[in-house]
Design an enzyme around this catalytic site. Sequence first.
Site, PDB file in Angstrom:
ATOM      1  N   TYR A  64       9.101  22.646  13.391  1.00  0.00           N
ATOM      2  CA  TYR A  64       9.976  23.499  12.222  1.00  0.00           C
ATOM      3  C   TYR A  64      10.555  21.664  12.045  1.00  0.00           C
ATOM      4  CZ  TYR A  64       9.994  27.458  14.323  1.00  0.00           C
ATOM      5  OH  TYR A  64       9.765  29.139  14.629  1.00  0.00           O
ATOM      6  N   PRO A 211      13.860  38.881  13.263  1.00  0.00           N
ATOM      7  CA  PRO A 211      14.000  40.626  13.467  1.00  0.00           C
ATOM      8  C   PRO A 211      14.611  41.383  11.925  1.00  0.00           C
ATOM      9  CG  PRO A 211      15.515  38.821  14.579  1.00  0.00           C
ATOM     10  CD  PRO A 211      14.360  38.155  13.883  1.00  0.00           C
ATOM     11  N   ALA A 213      14.287  40.814   8.929  1.00  0.00           N
ATOM     12  CA  ALA A 213      12.297  40.634   7.900  1.00  0.00           C
ATOM     13  C   ALA A 213      13.435  39.865   6.669  1.00  0.00           C
ATOM     14  CB  ALA A 213      12.178  42.162   7.056  1.00  0.00           C
ATOM     15  N   GLY A 215      16.039  39.114   6.202  1.00  0.00           N
ATOM     16  CA  GLY A 215      17.466  39.331   4.901  1.00  0.00           C
ATOM     17  C   GLY A 215      17.590  40.737   5.012  1.00  0.00           C
ATOM     18  N   LEU A 217      16.743  43.604   6.202  1.00  0.00           N
ATOM     19  CA  LEU A 217      17.505  44.954   6.993  1.00  0.00           C
ATOM     20  C   LEU A 217      18.956  44.326   6.699  1.00  0.00           C
ATOM     21  CD1 LEU A 217      14.535  44.774   9.961  1.00  0.00           C
ATOM     22  CD2 LEU A 217      15.473  47.005   8.229  1.00  0.00           C
ATOM     23  N   GLY A 219      20.357  44.576   3.930  1.00  0.00           N
ATOM     24  CA  GLY A 219      20.840  45.282   2.842  1.00  0.00           C
ATOM     25  C   GLY A 219      20.798  44.633   1.663  1.00  0.00           C
ATOM     26  N   LYS A 220      21.024  43.440   1.652  1.00  0.00           N
ATOM     27  CA  LYS A 220      21.754  42.230   0.779  1.00  0.00           C
ATOM     28  C   LYS A 220      20.740  42.702  -0.360  1.00  0.00           C
ATOM     29  CE  LYS A 220      20.076  37.887   2.472  1.00  0.00           C
ATOM     30  NZ  LYS A 220      20.865  36.754   3.154  1.00  0.00           N
TER      31      LYS A 220
END
Length: 319
Positions: A64, A211, A213, A215, A217, A219-220
Site C-alpha cells: 500500500y 467487507p 464491498a 461501500g 453494502l 446502501g449508498k
Amino acid sequence: MLEKRTLGKTNIKVSPIGIGVMMWMGGKGIIGRIAPNVSDEIKNNIIKESFDGGINFFDTAEMYGFGRSEANLAKSLKANSIEDKDVVIGTKWAPMFRRARNMRRTINKRLQYLDDYTIDLYMIHQPISFSTIKTEMNELARLVESEKVKSVGISNYNAKKMRKAHEELEKLRIPLAANQVNYSLVRRNIETNGILDTAKELGVTITAYTPLAGGLLTGKLHNNPEMMKNKFAMYRMVAKRNMEESTPLVETLTEIGKTHEVLPGQVALNWLVTYHGNTVITIPGATKAYQAKESAGAMAFNLSKTESEEIAEVSEIFL
Ligand SMILES: NC(=O)c1ccc[n+]([C@@H]2O[C@H](COP(=O)([O-])OP(=O)(O)OC[C@H]3O[C@@H](n4cnc5c(N)ncnc54)[C@H](OP(=O)(O)O)[C@@H]3O)[C@@H](O)[C@H]2O)c1
C-alpha cells in the site's frame, strides 16, 4: 458490545472489527495514483473515532504505497498518543518476484515505516512468489524467533495452501494466526470452497477484507448511483456487477438496522463477525472519520439468531 477475541491460537487480543488503511497510500505506488487523498487531519480523526469506539486492530501492507500506508498509520497513532501496547498492527510482505529471504532484508524497513510500533501480525500478502510455502513459513518463523514480529499469517491462500502453511509452522511450534481473504455478504465463496471450514478446523482466524464491498453494502451506491463514478476502479467493477442482485439484501439490512437503530453497513459488518462464531474478524476501510465511527458502532449491538439467518438466506445467491 462484541468482546475482543484471540487472533488464531496466539495470545493477541483484537477487536472483531478493525480498520484497514490501504487507502492511506498518499498518492504513491501504482494504486496510490488513483486512490483518494486522505488528509492528515482526517486520518487522525479516523484513528480517534476507531480507538474511542473500541477498535484496537489496524491493517496495512508494504504494497500500500510501498511503506506510505504503514508510515501514515504510525503517524496518526502517534498524533493520538496511542501507545504500542494498546494497539495491534498487521502488515504484509509483498512476495511477487521475490524469494522468502527478502523478508529478513526488508523487515527493518517495515519497522522503520511503522516508527517502531510492533508488528503484531506479519502476513504473506498472496501466495505467488519464487519461494515455496515451506521456505516462506520458515522465514516467517525466523522473524518470530528473532522477535521482529509477534505472530504470523497469510493472505489470499486457498484451503490447501493454508493447510500447508499451518503444517509447516506447526513443525516449528508457531501458530498460523490468520488468513486474510475477500469475504462479504456479496462474496461468500469461502463458505463453500473449504477456506472457512479449514480455518475453523485449524483454529486460524479469518480476516475478512473488502467487507462492505467498497461501500456497496452501506446502501449508498444504491441510493446515489452517481457516486459510482468517484469510486476506485476495483470497487466500480464489484459494485456494478452486484448492484441489482444486492438490492433485496440491502433492503433487508436496512430493515433489520432500523430495529437496532443502526445503518445497513453496520448490520453487514456485525453479521460477518458473528455468524461463524469467533472465526471471522474484519477490517473495513475508512477514508472519512464518520466511517470509522460507524464501523466501531457495528460492534455495539447483537443480531438475533432469526435476523442472522434471514440475512444469510437473502444473500444465499452470493455463496
Ligand atoms: N489482503 C488483500 O489482498 C487485501 C485486498 C483488499 C483490501 N485489503 C484490506 O482490507 C481493507 C478494507 O478493504 P476495502 O477498502 O477494499 O473495502 P471495504 O472496507 O469494503 O470498503 C471501504 C470503502 O467503503 C466505504 N465505506 C466504509 N465505511 C463506510 C460507511 N460507514 N459509510 C459509507 N461508506 C463507507 C468507503 O468508500 P469511500 O472511500 O468511497 O467513501 C471506504 O473506502 C483495506 O484497507 C486493506 O487493509 C486487503
